[in-house]
Design a protein around this motif. Structure first.
Motif, PDB file in Angstrom:
ATOM      1  N   GLN A 171       0.827  -1.209   0.000  1.00  0.00           N
ATOM      2  CA  GLN A 171       0.000   0.000   0.000  1.00  0.00           C
ATOM      3  C   GLN A 171       0.863   1.262   0.000  1.00  0.00           C
ATOM      4  O   GLN A 171       0.648   2.173  -0.806  1.00  0.00           O
ATOM      5  CB  GLN A 171      -0.930   0.003   1.208  1.00  0.00           C
ATOM      6  CG  GLN A 171      -1.900   1.186   1.208  1.00  0.00           C
ATOM      7  CD  GLN A 171      -2.602   1.340   2.542  1.00  0.00           C
ATOM      8  OE1 GLN A 171      -1.971   1.317   3.593  1.00  0.00           O
ATOM      9  NE2 GLN A 171      -3.913   1.476   2.499  1.00  0.00           N
ATOM     10  N   ILE A 178      -8.737   8.107   0.132  1.00  0.00           N
ATOM     11  CA  ILE A 178      -9.245   6.740   0.276  1.00  0.00           C
ATOM     12  C   ILE A 178      -8.487   5.996   1.369  1.00  0.00           C
ATOM     13  O   ILE A 178      -9.090   5.308   2.204  1.00  0.00           O
ATOM     14  CB  ILE A 178      -9.148   5.987  -1.064  1.00  0.00           C
ATOM     15  CG1 ILE A 178     -10.185   6.539  -2.042  1.00  0.00           C
ATOM     16  CG2 ILE A 178      -9.364   4.479  -0.862  1.00  0.00           C
ATOM     17  CD1 ILE A 178     -10.047   6.002  -3.444  1.00  0.00           C
ATOM     18  N   CYS A 179      -7.182   6.136   1.386  1.00  0.00           N
ATOM     19  CA  CYS A 179      -6.387   5.454   2.416  1.00  0.00           C
ATOM     20  C   CYS A 179      -6.743   5.941   3.812  1.00  0.00           C
ATOM     21  O   CYS A 179      -6.919   5.144   4.735  1.00  0.00           O
ATOM     22  CB  CYS A 179      -4.895   5.668   2.154  1.00  0.00           C
ATOM     23  SG  CYS A 179      -4.246   4.776   0.726  1.00  0.00           S
ATOM     24  N   SER A 209     -10.384   4.910   4.776  1.00  0.00           N
ATOM     25  CA  SER A 209     -10.428   3.473   5.040  1.00  0.00           C
ATOM     26  C   SER A 209      -9.873   3.174   6.427  1.00  0.00           C
ATOM     27  O   SER A 209     -10.459   2.390   7.194  1.00  0.00           O
ATOM     28  CB  SER A 209      -9.633   2.706   3.982  1.00  0.00           C
ATOM     29  OG  SER A 209     -10.221   2.825   2.708  1.00  0.00           O
ATOM     30  N   ILE A 229      -8.013   3.857  -8.061  1.00  0.00           N
ATOM     31  CA  ILE A 229      -8.910   3.655  -6.924  1.00  0.00           C
ATOM     32  C   ILE A 229      -9.115   2.168  -6.661  1.00  0.00           C
ATOM     33  O   ILE A 229      -9.073   1.721  -5.506  1.00  0.00           O
ATOM     34  CB  ILE A 229     -10.268   4.357  -7.172  1.00  0.00           C
ATOM     35  CG1 ILE A 229     -10.080   5.873  -7.125  1.00  0.00           C
ATOM     36  CG2 ILE A 229     -11.306   3.899  -6.151  1.00  0.00           C
ATOM     37  CD1 ILE A 229     -11.319   6.659  -7.475  1.00  0.00           C
ATOM     38  N   THR A 230      -9.334   1.399  -7.715  1.00  0.00           N
ATOM     39  CA  THR A 230      -9.525  -0.047  -7.558  1.00  0.00           C
ATOM     40  C   THR A 230      -8.299  -0.689  -6.923  1.00  0.00           C
ATOM     41  O   THR A 230      -8.410  -1.536  -6.024  1.00  0.00           O
ATOM     42  CB  THR A 230      -9.797  -0.699  -8.921  1.00  0.00           C
ATOM     43  OG1 THR A 230     -10.980  -0.137  -9.493  1.00  0.00           O
ATOM     44  CG2 THR A 230      -9.982  -2.208  -8.769  1.00  0.00           C
ATOM     45  N   LEU A 242      -7.937   0.344  -3.147  1.00  0.00           N
ATOM     46  CA  LEU A 242      -8.962  -0.326  -2.336  1.00  0.00           C
ATOM     47  C   LEU A 242      -8.595  -1.787  -2.100  1.00  0.00           C
ATOM     48  O   LEU A 242      -8.760  -2.314  -0.997  1.00  0.00           O
ATOM     49  CB  LEU A 242     -10.331  -0.225  -3.013  1.00  0.00           C
ATOM     50  CG  LEU A 242     -11.026   1.140  -2.937  1.00  0.00           C
ATOM     51  CD1 LEU A 242     -12.288   1.146  -3.789  1.00  0.00           C
ATOM     52  CD2 LEU A 242     -11.367   1.491  -1.487  1.00  0.00           C
ATOM     53  N   THR A 280      -5.753  -2.093   0.343  1.00  0.00           N
ATOM     54  CA  THR A 280      -6.152  -1.738   1.703  1.00  0.00           C
ATOM     55  C   THR A 280      -7.044  -2.795   2.332  1.00  0.00           C
ATOM     56  O   THR A 280      -6.778  -3.283   3.438  1.00  0.00           O
ATOM     57  CB  THR A 280      -6.887  -0.382   1.709  1.00  0.00           C
ATOM     58  OG1 THR A 280      -6.027   0.631   1.175  1.00  0.00           O
ATOM     59  CG2 THR A 280      -7.300   0.002   3.123  1.00  0.00           C
ATOM     60  N   TRP A 281      -8.115  -3.173   1.629  1.00  0.00           N
ATOM     61  CA  TRP A 281      -9.146  -4.020   2.232  1.00  0.00           C
ATOM     62  C   TRP A 281      -8.917  -5.511   2.042  1.00  0.00           C
ATOM     63  O   TRP A 281      -9.501  -6.321   2.773  1.00  0.00           O
ATOM     64  CB  TRP A 281     -10.515  -3.635   1.676  1.00  0.00           C
ATOM     65  CG  TRP A 281     -10.949  -2.280   2.137  1.00  0.00           C
ATOM     66  CD1 TRP A 281     -10.695  -1.079   1.526  1.00  0.00           C
ATOM     67  CD2 TRP A 281     -11.684  -1.970   3.319  1.00  0.00           C
ATOM     68  NE1 TRP A 281     -11.225  -0.047   2.262  1.00  0.00           N
ATOM     69  CE2 TRP A 281     -11.844  -0.552   3.359  1.00  0.00           C
ATOM     70  CE3 TRP A 281     -12.236  -2.746   4.342  1.00  0.00           C
ATOM     71  CZ2 TRP A 281     -12.530   0.085   4.384  1.00  0.00           C
ATOM     72  CZ3 TRP A 281     -12.924  -2.099   5.368  1.00  0.00           C
ATOM     73  CH2 TRP A 281     -13.063  -0.705   5.394  1.00  0.00           C
TER      74      TRP A 281
END
Length: 209
Positions: free
Chosen positions: A27, A47-48, A51, A120-121, A124, A127-128
């Motif tokens: 990441q 986003i980071c 999240s 973005i994909t 994400l 991260t997730w």
């Protein structure tokens, strides 16, 4: 509200949050790469940070529910968390003793620009879909619960602030850091600091302090 306790809880949250996220990983490497290239940096950093805020809040809420339902499990989690912290610290120390330079792949201006949707994909997913993030959040929740009633959210606020500061610095400051982090010595110093912090936090958690 006890102001000194609040400051201590927030400060500990800030230090713990930074210790967990400031490490060489997929990441961070991606955020650094996007920052070096100047592509969609604001979106990636947002986003980071968001999240992390959601995950930290979930960790604190989940740990609070666990305390009410199974206090013995919380004690077990505390020692497991302490062992994890010390292990994480030892791993950081090993990296410090054998540093590797971090390169942002594809940072050349000649390489193709990544679309916003693709960026973005990717962030994400990094991260997730990383299983280690859930261990980190459970750990943050357990440390937060040890701060006492009313202080766990100040701890969480500190951790969230740490996340915002780190990702903003990494993303927006990447162009200035490119030369610095191209040297293994830089990551050696960083990982050395992480090792000391994690082992100290683990010892404190195990001793109940």
């Amino acid at each position: 509200m006890n102001f000194p306790d609040t400051i201590n809880a927030a400060g500990l949250g800030l230090a713990t949050g930074l210790a967990l996220i400031v490490a060489i990983g997929a990441q961070n490497a991606f955020v650094l790469r996007q920052g070096i290239r100047g592509e969609h940096v604001a979106a990636i950093v947002t986003i980071c940070a968001l999240s992390d805020a959601v995950l930290i809040a979930a960790g604190i809420l989940g740990t609070g529910a666990l305390i009410a339902a199974a206090p013995t499990a919380v004690v077990i989690l505390r020692y497991v968390g302490a062992a994890f912290l010390v292990t994480y610290g030892i791993m950081a120390a090993r990296r410090a003793l054998n540093p590797q330079s971090l390169t942002a792949e594809g940072s050349s201006p000649k390489s193709g620009k990544r679309s916003l949707a693709a960026a973005i994909t990717t962030v994400l997913a990094l991260t997730w879909l990383n299983p280690h993030v859930y261990l980190d959040i459970a750990l943050l929740g357990s440390i937060a619960s040890a701060q006492g009633s009313g202080q766990e959210w100040w701890f969480g606020a500190g951790a969230i602030l740490g996340s915002i500061l780190w990702f903003a610095s990494l993303g927006f400051g990447a162009r200035f850091l490119k030369g610095f982090f191209s040297r293994p010595r830089s990551w050696q110093l960083l990982d050395g600091g992480i090792a000391v912090t994690m082992v100290a936090l683990g010892a404190g958690l195990a001793l109940g302090s």
